[in-house]
Every structure is written in C-alpha cells, then in structure tokens.
Enzyme design. Structure first.
Site, short mmCIF file in Angstrom:
data_model
loop_
_atom_site.label_atom_id
_atom_site.label_comp_id
_atom_site.label_asym_id
_atom_site.label_seq_id
_atom_site.Cartn_x
_atom_site.Cartn_y
_atom_site.Cartn_z
N ASP A 1 0.85 -1.18 0.00
CA ASP A 1 0.00 0.00 0.00
C ASP A 1 0.90 1.23 0.00
O ASP A 1 2.04 1.18 0.47
CB ASP A 1 -0.90 -0.02 1.24
N ASP B 1 -6.89 -1.35 4.63
CA ASP B 1 -6.51 -2.43 3.73
C ASP B 1 -6.98 -3.79 4.22
O ASP B 1 -6.48 -4.82 3.78
CB ASP B 1 -4.98 -2.46 3.57
N ASP C 1 -1.82 -0.97 6.44
CA ASP C 1 -1.93 -0.46 7.81
C ASP C 1 -2.90 -1.26 8.66
O ASP C 1 -3.09 -0.97 9.83
CB ASP C 1 -2.35 1.01 7.81
#
Length: 744
Positions: A341, A534, A530
């Site tokens: 991410d 996500d 995190d």
C-alpha cells in the site's frame, strides 16, 4: 520427548517456579533432569563394565542392570501411564525395546538405549526452554520500580502496584514500567528493544509511551493507561507464545506421517519376529524385531518442525515482527510477490499541505477553512493534513461521505463538495492539478455551487528507507507492486522514486483485494498495509502484513504478520528469516524420514545391531535439534537492532502460556481447570487494553479424563470435533477480518 503419537501429556502447572514455565526451566545444561539421569546411568554402566573386566561378572551385570533402570526413569513411567489409557508413543517403543533387550540378556545395550534416549530428550527440553526464555527476555525491559505522583507526593512502586490513571514520572534514561500517555513534557523515546528501530522518536503531550521505552530526553509525566501485566510488552509475549503452538503445513505433514507410524512400527516388528521365527532362530528374529522398533521410532520427525517454529517465531519477535503461528511462518517463506500500500507503508504517513490554488476571489485561508470544516470528523491522513493547515474550524453540517471519492456538506449555509479529480471536474485548474500530481502530490478539489473554487495539494513524503527495502526484496527474488487509491500521476511519481515498476492506482479497498490473484499469477502473495483501510486485501492475500502495529489492536487482529515499527526494512528482513526457517524445516523432515527409511531395512536384515541403531537414531535426533536451533538466529539489517537475548529478573507478574511443545499426534491435555491471561486484547473502561482469562476445559477434571481427552488415539474419541491445536482448551483464534477465500 515430543511423542510421535500420544506420548506423555505434561501437566501444566500454574506455579511460577515450575519448570514447565518458559522462564523458570533449567538455565544450565547440567540442570536438565533427563541429562542428570543419563550421566548417572553412564557412570554406572562404566562401573559395571570395569567390574566385569576385573572378573566380578555377577556384580558387573547387577550394576549394568541398575544403569539401565536409571536411564529408563525419564521415559518408562510416562509410557506405562499412557498404556493404561490405551495410548502408545515413542516412549512405548523404547520401553518395549529396553525390556526386550534385558530379557535377551543384552543389558549393556538396554542401558545404552536409555542413556542416549534420555540425552536426546533432555537436549530437546533444554532447547525449547532456551528459545522461549529468549522471548521472555523482553519482559526484563520492565524496570523494578516506577516513580508515581499520588496526592501531590512522588512515591516509588513496583510495576504490579501501578493503577490505571496513575501518573508516572520518567526521568532521562529511565524505562517506562507500563503503557501510558504523556501528560506533560517533551522528549525522545528509544523503542529499539520493542520495534527493532534504533532511531529515537520525538514525543510530547498526547503521545503514547509503551512499556520498556527509554526516555532519552527531558523528564516527562505519563498517565498510566494499562496495568503492567496488560502492557504492550506483555501482549507481545503472549501473542508470540500462543503463535508458537499453531501448526503449519510442514508440521501437519509430520503429524500425518507420525500418527500411523507408531502402530505400524509395532505391527512391523511383530511380523519380523513372527515370520522370522518360522524361518529360523526365534531368538535371533526377536532381537531383530526389537532393533526395528528402535530404528523406526519417529523421534526426530516429531520434533523436526515444532522446535523450528518455536525458534523462528521467537527470533522474529526480537526483531520487531510478530509472526502468528507456524502456518504464517511457512507461508511467509513461500512468498514470491509483495503488494505494498502507498499511504503509511511506502510513505511516512505524515502528509502536509504543499499548495493551495484558488479561483473566483476565494482566499487560501477561506478555502482551507471550508475544506477543513468538511473534514472535521475524518481520520483519514489527508484530512488530518488539511485540518492541521487550517487550525481551529467549525465543523460542517449534513456531511455525507462518498467512499473512494470524497464528501459533501454545508458550511455556513453554503453547499460544498470536496473530492478527487474525476469525481469533481477540475475545469480551468486542470493544468495546475496535472503539474502537482506529477510532483507526487495528491490533489483534492473544493466545489461550491457546481463551481470549482480551489485545489488543495497534499504530499506524503516517501520513507527514506523505501528504495533500499524494495531493492532487498528484489534481491530475494520477490516481485514488488504498489496498490493505492491515489491518482495515477502521484502513484507513478512515488513508485519511480522507490524503484517500483508495477503500479495500480485509483483503487477502492475492495479493488485491491480483487486485484491480488491477478498480481500473484499462481504464486504466493503478501499484502502490506496499515491493517485498517486495507483489511479486505490483508485478508485475501496469502499473507497479510500490518505495518507499524505497535499498540494497534486491529492491525494485529487482521494480519498474519505484524511489523511493530515503521521502518520498511523490517519487511525483507522477516521474509528472508522465514524463508531460511522453512528451509530448515524441510531439511529436518527430510533427514528424519531418511534415517527411518535407511535404518529399518538394515535393522530387519541384521546388518546393524541394537547398540549401533540406538546410537545412529539418537545422534540423528541431536542433529535435528541442533539444526532447528539455527532458526533462532536472525541478523539485523544495518540501521535496525534486536531486543536483548540475555534474561534478567522479571519485575512484572505475567502468567506464562500454558503450552509447552506438545506431542505430534495428541496435544497436551490439562490436569485441572485454571485461568490464565490470553492474548486476546479487549478494552476496559477508559480504553485500557486488558487480557481476558482463558479457561481450561473443566470437564477434564481428573487425570484420567484429561488424558482421555486426546481423541486421536482414544477409540471412542470424535476426532472430527477435536480442536486442531489443543485438547480441552478454548484458545483465542487470531482470524482475519474477512472470510474471503484465498486466491487459487
């Protein structure tokens, strides 16, 4: 010894001085009980041999018999106890072989069998205790006392005496006794022993302080938010101790082989004795049958994977990574693709407003104030950047969020929209938006009455270690991709800076999860995020890895692996360590099966005698133990550090895990019902994390009932309803936040 099929079920003592606790086991090799028996037996065997050579044959034989009895003390009582409950294991095989050898007059061989078996058993016990004690060394970071302000007076208390709401005084160089929030003062905190990162972090009023953190600056006052036994350090220890019990595919493979192997060995030995007796000398073939019993015992196979898992997970925890179980460790070792991410993973997660472009006479201040009014109740990192730049604002009313796009509401009676380009047409600001996005900024547009009045550019800087981390991942043969909900221009600019070629932008959380199977292409894939936004992708990936999870319950709950610190280099470090640990597992399984496969035919045909087979068999187990301990070694990358590996006194009462390394077929069963803390974090009043009690099955109230709770070897047990990891224990299940299927 971890019996391959229903060996002794060790009682779980709640006494903190019990040797079953990982921090109160034998500290020195000579303190191991099995090794003490082996040494005494070896001395007696030597004395018997000397008496025989001097002509006192009867006395020598008697002393050798005593040596055999002493050597057998460590495993025969347990084997007899298990037989009483119709359970057989490696100890059973060794007991039969020892008794048979004595009956055939091979008393020295019987003593040698017991001695070597006790040595292997003792080394296993010592290895498990040492690796787990290394993990508990984290708790030695808690100081023996804490300075507390009560009633306007500073007093000194033990960590266990701290209460919620107490105010600790931390002077320069002192460690925090438990978790808290800074009430006054500013300082720098050294969290290297917890997160594995050597660079101190700046902290001030409102910032969290974790147990074990070193105050590297001025004196601060910290309000206690967790009891010492419930602190972040205690949670880490509990999480890892429970994780060490969870089986992966390698251990399940060893179990599947070991479960039918023991009864099959007994049948094979009986066939060797029976068929051989019909064809030749009965005494010769009975002797060979006893040798087959020893040759085929799966001692090494039973310990091959569990000890490796214990060692590897413990080592990872000392380097700032929580790996939740053998299954996660093995999957981590198979990873060939990593999806990262952007926000908070590749970037610092501290975005700042870098530009405000306005139209139609609107000032920059007014644009920021209006945008901040819409974002007032948002916790998104970009929203926080706008709120910080605007200062105190009045929250908008009738605010509605449009997931993945933006939000709209009313400020001072005026309807406004704030969102990404595409949802809002930038109009004559298109060129400026493109320019800012090309510089790696994220741009949001402010619209009033269908007219764009401002563009606000926010940029979250790339982590300085990100390019190195990506380079190390590629060095491991791992493909790297970036997934983000940001626009393509910003994503491409940051990806190029980090050295990432594969970029997927403008993705909703569910889009990231749906994209993972395509990125994987049939390979194992890990998602790094995190743990909050996500969650779908973390749950869908083969392995979900949460970044910066220190003190974050949701990240630990969602992910298979939690990186406690913010340094992205922890990622290639834990992946390399897991790959090495998996290699060690495969080596151990291969060696264990090879030894059994080679020794059985040599024993059945009489090529090898009992003494030779015993030596080779137990030497192989020692090799497996030594190889497994290699997984406890993990080198920290430059710039990272590891927690101390030496143990000191523990100044906080934290109950140990009830689990010890169990047998490969039947898990350990409790002797009586007790309650201990678990790793399941819950919130008490005031938001304090606590550990809920874990209750052992009260139905298994007697020794017989407890041992019969092992259904896999008990004829009346219902194996279909048996928990996979323990019998009669309701363990906390660390599950993903979604039951989405794995990519195939």
């Amino acid at each position: 010894m971890a019996d391959a099929c229903c060996g002794p079920a060790p009682a779980k003592s709640t006494n903190p001085d019990s040797e079953t606790t990982p921090d109160h086991g034998p500290e020195r090799l000579w303190q191991v009980r099995e090794l003490q028996y082996a040494v005494i037996a070896a001395v007696l065997l030597g004395a018997g041999w000397l008496l025989g050579r001097s002509g006192a044959d009867t006395a020598g034989t008697a002393v050798e018999l005593v040596a055999a009895v002493v050597a057998a003390v460590s495993f025969v009582p347990g084997a007899v106890r298990n037989l009483r409950h119709r359970r057989i294991g490696v100890g059973t095989l060794m007991t039969i072989a020892a008794i048979g050898a004595v009956a055939l007059g091979q008393i020295p061989e019987a003593a040698m069998l017991g001695i070597l078996f006790s040595i292997a058993e003792g080394l296993e016990h010592y290895a498990v205790t040492r690796t787990r004690r290394g993990l508990r060394a984290l708790l030695s970071l808690v100081p023996p006392t804490a300075s507390v302000l009560r009633g306007g007076t500073e007093i000194t208390l033990a960590p266990d005496e701290l209460a919620l709401g107490d105010v600790m005084v931390l002077r320069p160089g002192e460690r925090a006794a438990t978790d808290g929030v800074i009430r006054s003062g500013r300082t720098s905190l050294d969290l290297s022993a917890i997160t594995g990162e050597s660079v101190p972090i700046e902290a001030g009023p409102g910032d969290e302080v974790h147990a074990g953190a070193i105050n590297g600056g001025g004196a601060i006052e910290v309000q206690v938010t967790a009891l010492a036994a419930d602190s972040s350090l205690a949670r880490i220890v509990h999480i890892v101790e429970e994780a060490q019990e969870r089986k992966g595919a390698g251990q399940r493979l060893a179990d599947k082989v070991a479960r039918p192997l023991v009864p099959a060995i007994m049948i094979l030995a009986a066939l060797v004795a029976g068929v051989g007796s019909l064809l030749g000398d009965p005494m010769l073939w009975i002797e060979r049958a006893l040798v087959v019993l020893v040759a085929a015992s799966p001692c090494a196979l039973a310990i091959a994977v569990p000890l490796t898992v214990v060692a590897a997970i413990g080592a990872s925890s000392r380097h700032g990574a929580l790996v939740k179980g053998g299954a996660a460790l093995e999957e981590l070792g198979r990873i060939r693709v990593v999806a990262l991410d952007k926000t908070g993973t590749l970037t610092r997660n501290t975005p700042q407003v870098i530009a405000v472009i306005t139209r139609h006479g609107v000032s920059e201040r007014a644009a920021l104030t209006a945008a901040a009014g819409l974002e007032a109740r948002s916790e998104h990192p970009l929203a926080q950047a706008i709120l910080t730049a605007a200062g105190d604002v009045t929250a908008a009313v009738d605010v509605t969020a449009v997931p993945g796009h933006g939000l709209h509401g009313t400020v001072d009676g005026t309807p406004l929209r704030l969102g990404k380009p595409g949802w809002i047409d930038p109009g004559d600001l298109t060129d400026q938006v493109d320019r800012l996005q090309g510089q790696g900024a994220t741009v949001v547009l402010l619209e009033r009455d269908t007219t764009v009045i401002a563009a606000i550019a926010v940029r979250d800087e790339l982590r300085p270690e990100a390019p190195e981390a990506v380079h190390r991942l590629r060095g491991l043969g791992i493909d790297v991709a970036m997934l983000t909900g940001d626009n393509h221009r910003t994503a491409q600019a940051l990806a190029a800076e980090a050295g990432i070629v594969t970029v997927h932008a403008e993705l909703l959380p569910e889009d990231k999860a749906a994209l993972l199977p395509t990125l994987a292409g049939g390979r194992k894939i890990a998602m790094v995020g995190d743990g909050v936004n996500d969650a779908p992708a973390l749950a869908t990936a083969d392995i979900g890895i949460a970044m910066g999870a220190m003190g974050t319950d949701v990240a630990i709950e969602t992910a298979d692996v939690a990186l406690m610190g913010e340094d992205l280099r922890h990622l290639p470090q834990v992946l390399a360590h897991a790959r090495r640990a998996r290699t060690i597992m495969l080596q151990n399984i291969g060696l264990s099966l090879a030894i059994i496969g080679v020794l059985i035919p040599l024993a059945a045909t009489g090529v090898l005698g009992l003494a030779t087979v015993v030596f080779i068999h137990e030497f192989a187990e020692v090799l497996v133990i030594g190889n497994a301990i290699r997984a406890a070694k993990a080198a920290a990358l430059p710039g990272l550090t590891s927690a101390p590996t030496t143990t000191g006194p523990l100044h906080v009462s934290v109950a140990p895990s009830v689990h010890v390394l169990g047998d490969a077929c039947c898990p350990p069963t409790p002797e009586r019902a007790v309650s201990i803390p678990t790793t399941t974090p819950q919130r008490a009043a005031g938001g304090t994390p606590t550990l809920l009690p874990l209750t052992l099955n009260p139905a298994a109230g007697t020794d017989q009932e407890a041992e019969e709770a092992c259904e896999c070897c008990h004829p009346t047990g219902d194996a279909a309803t048996r928990p996979s990891d323990t019998a009669g224990v309701d363990l906390p299940v660390w599950r993903r936040s979604s039951d989405a299927p794995r990519p195939q």
